[in-house]
Design a protein around this motif. Structure first.
Motif, PDB file in Angstrom:
ATOM      1  N   LYS A  75       0.825  -1.214   0.000  1.00  9.90           N
ATOM      2  CA  LYS A  75       0.000   0.000   0.000  1.00  9.90           C
ATOM      3  C   LYS A  75       0.858   1.262   0.000  1.00  9.90           C
ATOM      4  N   ILE A  78       2.194   1.784  -3.413  1.00 12.22           N
ATOM      5  CA  ILE A  78       1.185   2.365  -4.311  1.00 12.22           C
ATOM      6  C   ILE A  78       1.085   3.875  -4.068  1.00 12.22           C
ATOM      7  N   TRP A  82       1.717   7.019  -6.608  1.00  8.80           N
ATOM      8  CA  TRP A  82       0.762   8.112  -6.833  1.00  8.80           C
ATOM      9  C   TRP A  82       1.405   9.476  -6.574  1.00  8.80           C
ATOM     10  N   ILE A 137     -11.023  -1.026  -3.009  1.00  8.46           N
ATOM     11  CA  ILE A 137     -10.084  -0.405  -3.941  1.00  8.46           C
ATOM     12  C   ILE A 137     -10.606   0.965  -4.360  1.00  8.46           C
ATOM     13  N   GLN A 140      -8.769   5.129  -8.470  1.00 12.78           N
ATOM     14  CA  GLN A 140      -7.547   5.318  -9.253  1.00 12.78           C
ATOM     15  C   GLN A 140      -6.661   4.078  -9.307  1.00 12.78           C
ATOM     16  N   PHE A 141      -7.147   2.967  -8.752  1.00 14.13           N
ATOM     17  CA  PHE A 141      -6.352   1.732  -8.757  1.00 14.13           C
ATOM     18  C   PHE A 141      -7.241   0.569  -9.158  1.00 14.13           C
ATOM     19  N   THR A 142      -6.721  -0.307 -10.001  1.00 18.31           N
ATOM     20  CA  THR A 142      -7.454  -1.510 -10.398  1.00 18.31           C
ATOM     21  C   THR A 142      -6.834  -2.723  -9.718  1.00 18.31           C
ATOM     22  N   ARG A 143      -7.677  -3.692  -9.383  1.00 14.01           N
ATOM     23  CA  ARG A 143      -7.230  -4.833  -8.588  1.00 14.01           C
ATOM     24  C   ARG A 143      -6.171  -5.661  -9.310  1.00 14.01           C
ATOM     25  N   GLN A 145      -3.861  -4.590 -11.235  1.00 15.82           N
ATOM     26  CA  GLN A 145      -2.678  -3.799 -11.556  1.00 15.82           C
ATOM     27  C   GLN A 145      -1.456  -4.370 -10.840  1.00 15.82           C
ATOM     28  N   ILE A 147       1.741  -4.172  -8.933  1.00 15.63           N
ATOM     29  CA  ILE A 147       2.256  -3.110  -8.063  1.00 15.63           C
ATOM     30  C   ILE A 147       3.699  -2.778  -8.360  1.00 15.63           C
ATOM     31  N   LEU A 150       3.828  -0.772 -11.471  1.00 15.52           N
ATOM     32  CA  LEU A 150       3.331   0.586 -11.218  1.00 15.52           C
ATOM     33  C   LEU A 150       4.412   1.435 -10.550  1.00 15.52           C
TER      34      LEU A 150
END
Length: 729
Positions: A75, A78, A82, A137, A140-143, A145, A147, A150
């Motif tokens: 998390k 992520i 962002w 979720i 702005q985040f898809t499951r 995705q 990490i 990203l």
């Protein structure tokens, strides 16, 4: 840090207490959703923690226990992505966004490094780089995705697109260090890349689009060339609007070096050249990226051959293949900004974005930094892989900018690692493959060579100095390292230079004959030992056969060495005798060293030309009448006078001996461990030696710095190709 501090009850609570609570909550048992306000509080609150190493370790261990449930590492990664996306999407980076990115970087680096070096599973399950299925979720985040992809895309995009400035310098610096932490999973892999190696972050970096790869390689090279300085007064990171210090600080220790304080790298370096932390870190990241190779199975249907106990070692080379490295390709295709063409010299259009950099600045920067092993490895990567940069090196009239620091380092070989010396010799071999280089180095005259202590070198050509240092390296290697491949590299370079020698100095000429004398004595000693051992083992045919084979291997190696030196002398005498009277003088002065080999079946044909030269000049000496005794000056004058009438009559023409260097197909087995041996002492964080399996580590000592690092079983990274001579026994 076993207990979590209670929540402050009023707004006047000290910031440190609030920071203690937030970090304690981050590593604790309670899971906060990705969209929770907790993450904004954690990243926005200026943190100024000065914890001892033991407490930081306790925090890391708590996160390791709870991360599989809380997924807090994933998390915060992520949120780091962002924050960086917000930095790159706006026209200007605000202090609040920069603060959040900085805090996310520090927290991520500390705990990610701990989880990597303490990983128990081969596939790094402890990282838990995914969110739980029940996790709410945000939009702005898809499951699905990835990490790590990203994060690496966001980190690399920031590096490639945001210029280094006083306000972004330290964020750039810590991003590079985060990349090194994330890519340190390679330290847990085997010495040879295998399909089961788990390197999620560097694999994600390799999967980025070519345009981003080119931007990153360009930025890392520019950082290295420009050497951005730490901004004045930049001992703290960007602050929030209320001017509170927004820093997650680190306290250094042997056990947990990457804990909460980011400025240990601001200590002045021991190197003479002023260092730029950002430049040095940029080079380390670049070296890791360009030398990484991912191993995959040829046939995806190939699975574990013996259940869970199977390892990549059970798979043959035929079962696997190595993917192309886009960063290596980008470096190989880098072009000079002053040579602005969209096609190569053969008229082929480039099908990928080009890295355009000023070769002049890169050349000059390398010339200043070649005392450092990382700079040598970058220079090797360029001259071996980038034909454009190699051509640029050849057209520079100040080639001494590169050669002098290389030769000085070889002169001080006893204070350098064997791999450092090894890479320098390969660079010289690559350069010596070009005839224009060999000719130009003899035209460049050095007024003096201050670091050469054995004797005063005055008005010596760069080519003569190179001959002197290469021969000195052979002699050092013979007495200390005894590395056959190192011997071969030195002699191969001398052989490539031989036909182009021009006015070789008296000292260089004398050293050349001395080299033959030294190798001949070693050869004779080996011959006597071999014959003596064979005589003592007669009657035991099996023992005699094994001993003969062992003794013959080294004996025939030195036979080839002697042949190469004779080839070198032959090429000077055949193609450049009128321009090298000092070589003729040295041969005449020490002509007795050739006598024992005059009728030797392996050497007699090569010695015929030497004796043709000796007969010619000895007869001229006998016909010359001089007043008093012969002096060096008188003998040399006779040689110079008769060089004008030399026509080469009776000389046999041999095929010119040419050596070329080719990097081996499995060179990654050398380079990946070698790069990380260079990175670890310089990266700013320690790594648990007991966790490292990429290369052997002495667990009784800390990982050493630079020249202390030796690889006793160093694999070869390339091979020599030669015509006209057999280098194998």
């Amino acid at each position: 840090m076993g207990a979590v501090p209670s929540t402050p009850r009023n707004a006047a609570a000290r910031p440190q207490e609030t920071a203690e609570y937030l970090i304690g909550t981050f590593v604790g048992e309670k899971s906060f959703p990705l969209g929770s306000d907790f993450w904004q509080k954690l990243l926005e609150l200026p943190l100024d923690l000065r914890w001892p190493a033991q407490r930081v370790n306790q925090a890391c261990e708590l996160l390791a226990q709870n991360n599989c449930y809380t997924r807090h590492l994933a998390k915060i990664l992520i949120h780091l992505a962002w924050c960086l996306q917000e930095c790159t999407s706006t026209s200007g980076i605000t202090s609040s966004v920069s603060l959040k990115a900085t805090n996310a970087l520090f927290i991520s680096s500390v705990f990610l490094k701990h989880l990597i070096e303490n990983a128990k599973s081969d596939n790094l399950e402890e990282l838990c780089l995914s969110l739980d299925e029940s996790e709410p979720i945000p939009s702005q985040f898809t499951r699905d995705q990835n990490i790590e992809s990203l994060v690496m895309h966001s980190v690399l995009s920031f590096i490639g697109s945001v210029d280094v400035s006083p306000s972004t310098y330290l964020l750039h610096q810590e991003l590079l260090r985060f990349i090194l932490v994330a890519m340190s999973t390679q330290l847990l892999a085997g010495q040879s890349p295998g399909p089961k190696d788990a390197n999620p972050f560097i694999d994600a970096a390799m999967a980025q689009e070519s345009s981003l790869v080119s931007l990153v390689v360009q930025r890392l090279l520019l950082n290295y060339m420009i050497w951005p300085r730490v901004p004045f007064g930049g001992a703290s990171y960007p602050t929030s609007d209320d001017s509170q210090a927004g820093v997650l600080q680190r306290v250094g220790s042997a056990a947990a070096n990457i804990v909460l304080f980011p400025f240990s790298y601001l200590v002045p370096s021991r190197d003479e050249v002023p260092r730029s932390p950002l430049a040095e870190c940029s080079l380390l990241v670049l070296l890791v990226l360009i030398h990484y190779r991912k191993c995959l199975l040829v046939d995806e249907s190939i699975t574990d051959r013996s259940g869970d106990s199977a390892t990549s070692d059970t798979l043959s080379k035929e079962d696997t293949y190595l993917c192309d490295n886009p960063y290596c390709k980008a470096l190989e295709n880098a072009r000079d900004v002053e040579f602005d063409r969209s096609v190569d010299v053969e008229g082929n259009a480039f099908n990928c974005p080009l890295v355009r950099i000023p070769f002049a600045s890169l050349f000059d920067t390398l010339g200043m930094c070649l005392a450092d092993e990382t700079a040598v490895l970058l220079l090797y990567s360029l001259v071996q892989g980038n034909s454009g940069f190699l051509e640029y090196v050849f057209v520079r009239t100040d080639i001494d900018t590169l050669l002098m620091p290389i030769l000085e380092t070889l002169y001080n070989a006893s204070r350098r690692s064997s791999n450092h010396i090894y890479m320098l010799l390969i660079i010289l071999l690559i350069l010596s493959q070009d005839s224009s280089f060999n000719a130009s180095i003899h035209k460049l005259i050095l007024p003096s060579v201050s670091w050469y202590q054995e004797r005063r070198l005055h008005q010596t050509s760069l080519g003569s100095l190179m001959v002197i240092i290469l021969i000195r390296t052979v002699k050092y290697n013979l007495s200390k390292l005894r590395d056959v491949y190192l011997h071969t590299n030195c002699l191969a370079t001398l052989a490539n230079m031989a036909p182009h020698c021009h006015r070789l100095s008296a000292y260089a000429s004398e050293r050349l004959i001395s080299l033959f004398d030294m190798l001949s004595r070693k050869y004779n000693k080996l011959a006597e030992q071999r014959d003596g051992k064979i005589n003592t083992t007669k009657g035991n045919s099996q023992e005699e056969e094994g001993l003969t084979e062992d003794m013959s291997t080294e004996f025939y190696i030195y036979t080839d060495f002697l042949r190469i030196v004779l080839e070198i002398l032959n090429e000077i005498l055949t193609y450049a005798l009128p321009r090298n009277p000092e070589v003729v003088y040295a041969i005449m002065h020490r002509q007795e060293v050739f006598q024992p080999f005059k009728n030797h079946p392996r050497f007699n044909e090569l010695l015929e030309n030497i004796y043709t030269v000796l007969d010619f000049f000895n007869s001229r000496m006998d016909a010359q009448r001089v007043d008093g005794e012969w002096s060096v000056e008188k003998v040399l004058q006779v040689i110079i006078n008769n060089c004008r009438s030399w026509r080469g009559e009776g000389m046999k023409m041999f095929t010119q001996l040419r050596f070329t260097y080719e990097q081996e197909s499995q060179s990654e087995e050398f380079f990946i461990p070698y790069v990380w041996r260079l990175v670890l002492p310089r990266c700013g964080f320690s790594f648990d030696p007991s966790a490292i399996t990429l290369f052997p580590v002495d667990l009784s000592v800390q990982l050493p710095r630079e020249s202390d690092v030796e690889d006793a079983n160093k694999p070869q990274v390339g091979e020599l190709k030669a015509n006209g001579i057999d280098l194998e026994p």
